[in-house]
Design a protein around this motif. Structure first.
Motif, PDB file in Angstrom:
ATOM      1  N   UNK A  27      32.745 -21.467  20.363  1.00 45.75           N
ATOM      2  CA  UNK A  27      33.360 -22.053  19.172  1.00 45.75           C
ATOM      3  C   UNK A  27      34.091 -23.313  19.618  1.00 45.75           C
ATOM      4  N   UNK A  28      33.787 -24.436  18.994  1.00 52.31           N
ATOM      5  CA  UNK A  28      34.442 -25.704  19.332  1.00 52.31           C
ATOM      6  C   UNK A  28      35.003 -26.313  18.056  1.00 52.31           C
ATOM      7  N   UNK A  29      36.043 -27.098  18.206  1.00 51.36           N
ATOM      8  CA  UNK A  29      36.665 -27.744  17.047  1.00 51.36           C
ATOM      9  C   UNK A  29      37.178 -29.112  17.458  1.00 51.36           C
ATOM     10  N   UNK A  30      37.038 -30.075  16.554  1.00 55.12           N
ATOM     11  CA  UNK A  30      37.624 -31.404  16.703  1.00 55.12           C
ATOM     12  C   UNK A  30      38.296 -31.731  15.378  1.00 55.12           C
ATOM     13  N   UNK A  31      39.568 -32.101  15.439  1.00 55.39           N
ATOM     14  CA  UNK A  31      40.312 -32.403  14.217  1.00 55.39           C
ATOM     15  C   UNK A  31      40.926 -33.791  14.295  1.00 55.39           C
ATOM     16  N   UNK A  32      40.780 -34.550  13.222  1.00 53.55           N
ATOM     17  CA  UNK A  32      41.459 -35.829  13.080  1.00 53.55           C
ATOM     18  C   UNK A  32      42.218 -35.783  11.757  1.00 53.55           C
ATOM     19  N   UNK A  33      43.531 -35.602  11.846  1.00 58.13           N
ATOM     20  CA  UNK A  33      44.376 -35.414  10.657  1.00 58.13           C
ATOM     21  C   UNK A  33      43.864 -34.207   9.881  1.00 58.13           C
ATOM     22  N   UNK A  34      43.551 -34.371   8.591  1.00 60.98           N
ATOM     23  CA  UNK A  34      43.096 -33.228   7.798  1.00 60.98           C
ATOM     24  C   UNK A  34      41.577 -33.118   7.740  1.00 60.98           C
TER      25      UNK A  34
ATOM     26  N   UNK B 111      53.761 -31.378  -1.220  1.00 59.84           N
ATOM     27  CA  UNK B 111      53.156 -32.662  -0.935  1.00 59.84           C
ATOM     28  C   UNK B 111      54.078 -33.612  -0.206  1.00 59.84           C
ATOM     29  N   UNK B 112      53.459 -34.527   0.517  1.00 57.72           N
ATOM     30  CA  UNK B 112      54.175 -35.623   1.149  1.00 57.72           C
ATOM     31  C   UNK B 112      53.403 -36.888   0.861  1.00 57.72           C
ATOM     32  N   UNK B 113      54.098 -37.933   0.435  1.00 53.74           N
ATOM     33  CA  UNK B 113      53.439 -39.138  -0.053  1.00 53.74           C
ATOM     34  C   UNK B 113      52.791 -39.890   1.102  1.00 53.74           C
ATOM     35  N   UNK B 114      51.507 -40.201   0.957  1.00 53.33           N
ATOM     36  CA  UNK B 114      50.836 -41.021   1.946  1.00 53.33           C
ATOM     37  C   UNK B 114      51.358 -42.448   1.853  1.00 53.33           C
ATOM     38  N   UNK B 115      51.602 -43.049   2.996  1.00 51.12           N
ATOM     39  CA  UNK B 115      52.124 -44.401   3.024  1.00 51.12           C
ATOM     40  C   UNK B 115      53.423 -44.499   3.799  1.00 51.12           C
ATOM     41  N   UNK B 116      54.136 -43.386   3.928  1.00 51.74           N
ATOM     42  CA  UNK B 116      55.357 -43.388   4.714  1.00 51.74           C
ATOM     43  C   UNK B 116      55.062 -43.338   6.207  1.00 51.74           C
ATOM     44  N   UNK B 117      55.991 -43.851   7.008  1.00 47.12           N
ATOM     45  CA  UNK B 117      55.786 -43.880   8.456  1.00 47.12           C
ATOM     46  C   UNK B 117      55.729 -42.490   9.063  1.00 47.12           C
ATOM     47  N   UNK B 118      56.377 -41.538   8.421  1.00 47.48           N
ATOM     48  CA  UNK B 118      56.471 -40.204   9.016  1.00 47.48           C
ATOM     49  C   UNK B 118      55.404 -39.250   8.479  1.00 47.48           C
ATOM     50  N   UNK B 119      54.688 -39.630   7.435  1.00 51.24           N
ATOM     51  CA  UNK B 119      53.711 -38.727   6.823  1.00 51.24           C
ATOM     52  C   UNK B 119      52.644 -38.241   7.805  1.00 51.24           C
ATOM     53  N   UNK B 120      52.057 -39.109   8.665  1.00 60.78           N
ATOM     54  CA  UNK B 120      51.053 -38.608   9.611  1.00 60.78           C
ATOM     55  C   UNK B 120      51.591 -37.547  10.554  1.00 60.78           C
ATOM     56  N   UNK B 121      52.815 -37.734  11.052  1.00 58.50           N
ATOM     57  CA  UNK B 121      53.384 -36.737  11.954  1.00 58.50           C
ATOM     58  C   UNK B 121      53.619 -35.423  11.230  1.00 58.50           C
ATOM     59  N   UNK B 122      54.144 -35.482  10.005  1.00 62.16           N
ATOM     60  CA  UNK B 122      54.365 -34.256   9.244  1.00 62.16           C
ATOM     61  C   UNK B 122      53.048 -33.539   8.969  1.00 62.16           C
ATOM     62  N   UNK B 123      51.987 -34.296   8.699  1.00 66.53           N
ATOM     63  CA  UNK B 123      50.676 -33.689   8.474  1.00 66.53           C
ATOM     64  C   UNK B 123      50.180 -33.000   9.742  1.00 66.53           C
ATOM     65  N   UNK B 124      50.308 -33.661  10.878  1.00 61.91           N
ATOM     66  CA  UNK B 124      49.894 -33.050  12.146  1.00 61.91           C
ATOM     67  C   UNK B 124      50.689 -31.787  12.437  1.00 61.91           C
ATOM     68  N   UNK B 125      51.989 -31.854  12.163  1.00 67.69           N
ATOM     69  CA  UNK B 125      52.849 -30.711  12.423  1.00 67.69           C
ATOM     70  C   UNK B 125      52.463 -29.529  11.538  1.00 67.69           C
ATOM     71  N   UNK B 126      52.212 -29.807  10.272  1.00 65.86           N
ATOM     72  CA  UNK B 126      51.844 -28.748   9.325  1.00 65.86           C
ATOM     73  C   UNK B 126      50.538 -28.073   9.753  1.00 65.86           C
ATOM     74  N   UNK B 127      49.533 -28.889  10.079  1.00 65.22           N
ATOM     75  CA  UNK B 127      48.235 -28.321  10.445  1.00 65.22           C
ATOM     76  C   UNK B 127      48.241 -27.700  11.834  1.00 65.22           C
ATOM     77  N   UNK B 128      49.151 -28.127  12.693  1.00 66.46           N
ATOM     78  CA  UNK B 128      49.253 -27.486  13.998  1.00 66.46           C
ATOM     79  C   UNK B 128      49.605 -26.012  13.843  1.00 66.46           C
ATOM     80  N   UNK B 129      50.589 -25.740  12.989  1.00 63.05           N
ATOM     81  CA  UNK B 129      51.011 -24.350  12.806  1.00 63.05           C
ATOM     82  C   UNK B 129      50.099 -23.593  11.834  1.00 63.05           C
TER      83      UNK B 129
END
Length: 496
Positions: free
Chosen positions: A296-303, A260-278
């Motif tokens: 097949x089409x996909x649109x993703x916004x964060x999780x 887990x990564x705590x929501x509220x930190x400045x870096x949490x959105x980037x880490x989430x994007x990075x995790x889901x990218x891979x």
């Protein structure tokens, strides 16, 4: 031993136009925006130091764009650069709640230059320590509580600085269908991309996917592996690990976990994007290129992501494979919120022929998506404000009006005007005017209820209320046309 996410399960795929949709639509080509939160670039030339910091990160971007396999081994000096730390400080919300140390934005700024020099020096010599985040909760639409974290101010500053540096490396890596927390991209571009795909591609089935407690369940070891795929500077990696291991302070006790990564930190959105990218994006791109025969089409916004399919058997096979893929990385699809529904231009006649009623709807980014027809009789995706969002906001407004019952009418009017403008700015999409008008009516009705309770003698007639509503509550208008501004396009744009 973990697999290299860039080799086995998630190969880099050829570049091509996304979904072959209208270029005017938001998803057109993948926009490689600049670093998230890069407020520096609007005033980059105000000082020589800022211009130098900007040029330094631009060189990182150019190197990342030129060689997608390059590992960056010397990035940490960009993090403790005082100009970047200063801009990170000024980019933070001024009224944000303090962390466990009680330091506020204004109190830290009383000796800003001295504090930043001390912070930069501690970072440079490895004496910086991450502190636990303070636990807080915000209400969810389903009545539950969403846990968030309140980091101390210095952690926010350093996280934002690291976020800028990493974004310079990674933002060109992300696919065009990834819209969350990226510079030059927003929710309405994701919504426009989804609408365009549903209208122009052969989509007959929609997978409305929901990851259960994503920010609480992602695994630290996988996240570090993904980061090390491009980042060879161990000081950056150790800094991120400090934040991941800092723990959460709740009820006087500090707890930490391996995930887990705590929501509220400045870096949490980037880490989430990075995790889901891979974990997700690269795999989806590979899956539809090798296993799918239809569109097949996909649109993703964060999780939060939506996947459309031409054929139902492929959609069902994808869903089974997706569950296995997510389990590999410690993630789980929510069994009650993940649905495969029939949706698209042929859904209405097909279901009518089978006597199955109207097609189901799905929610995405605050809107309910409905199969409909336009004035010409052609298929259209109708987007209406989610009823739960609508009701939750009215409940919040009513509670505040009750607390400020005896405030001057102009003060109440200014507050309601700001609420109405904010509602229109987000929900003002084509076809949603009736919902916005209903929201405006309900605001006026709640205001009337509060005004009538100010005194036993009722002085607010229907005529006076009508004048107040006309004066203070803006009329519904279209704030987001069908074709909003497209994301920035880089020369290396890859497929959606």
């Amino acid at each position: 031993m973990m697999n290299d996410p860039g080799k086995s399960d998630s190969p880099i795929v050829p570049r091509k136009s996304p979904n072959n949709t209208d270029k005017a639509a938001a998803e057109g080509m993948e926009g490689r925006g600049l670093a998230k939160g890069n407020s520096r670039e609007q005033n980059a030339l105000r000082t020589q130091g800022r211009a130098s910091a900007h040029r330094a990160l631009e060189r990182v971007r150019q190197a990342a764009r030129k060689d997608r396999k390059q590992r960056f081994t010397a990035l940490f000096h960009h993090v403790y650069d005082i100009d970047r730390l200063r801009e990170s400080y000024f980019a933070l919300p001024k009224e944000a709640a303090p962390g466990i140390d009680g330091e506020t934005w204004r109190s830290y700024g009383e000796n800003l230059e001295g504090n930043l020099r001390d912070l930069s020096e501690r970072l440079r010599r490895g004496a910086y320590r991450a502190l636990p985040v303070k636990r807080a909760y915000i209400p969810k639409l389903d009545g539950g509580q969403r846990p968030i974290g309140l980091p101390v101010l210095e952690d926010k500053i350093v996280q934002r600085s690291v976020c800028e540096v990493l974004t310079a490396v990674y933002d060109r890596e992300f696919f065009g269908f990834s819209y969350g927390f990226r510079q030059g991209r927003d929710q309405h571009q994701a919504l426009a991309a989804l609408r365009t795909a549903l209208l122009t591609k052969k989509v007959n089935w929609v997978l409305d996917a929901d990851l259960r407690s994503f920010f609480d369940t992602l695994r630290h070891e996988w996240l570090v592996t993904f980061i090390e795929h491009r980042i060879g500077d161990r000081r950056i990696v150790r800094l991120i690990q400090k934040w991941l291991r800092a723990g959460v302070l709740e009820d006087g006790e500090v707890t930490s976990s391996e995930g887990g990564t705590v929501q509220g930190g400045s870096i949490s959105p980037l880490l989430a994007n990075l995790y889901l990218h891979y974990a997700l994006d690269l795999w989806v791109q590979q899956w539809r290129g090798k296993r799918a025969h239809g569109d097949v089409v996909i649109v993703r916004y964060a999780d939060d992501f939506i996947v459309g399919f031409e054929h139902r058997p492929e959609a069902e096979r994808f869903l089974d494979d997706l569950r296995q893929r997510m389990a590999k990385f410690g993630l789980e699809l929510h069994p009650e919120k993940t649905r495969l529904i029939e949706f698209g231009r042929f859904a209405v006649p097909n279901r009518k022929r089978r006597s199955e009623g109207k097609p189901e709807t799905f929610h995405f980014l605050g809107f309910t998506h409905i199969c409909a027809t336009n004035q010409a009789g052609r298929f259209e995706v109708l987007r209406q404000t989610m009823r739960k969002k609508w009701q939750a906001k009215l409940k919040e407004v009513h509670a505040r009006l009750r607390r400020q019952m005896h405030a001057p009418v102009p003060e109440q009017g200014q507050y309601l005007r700001s609420v109405m403008r904010g509602h229109i700015q987000y929900y003002g999409v084509p076809g949603n005017r009736p919902s916005i008008a209903a929201f405006r009516f309900r605001l006026g009705w709640l205001w009337w209820k509060v005004l009538r309770r100010r005194s036993q003698r009722t002085t607010v007639t229907a005529q006076r209320l009508s004048r107040l509503v006309e004066k203070w509550l803006p009329q519904p208008y279209l704030s987001h046309p069908f074709f909003p501004r497209a994301p920035r396009v880089g020369p290396e744009a890859r497929a959606v």
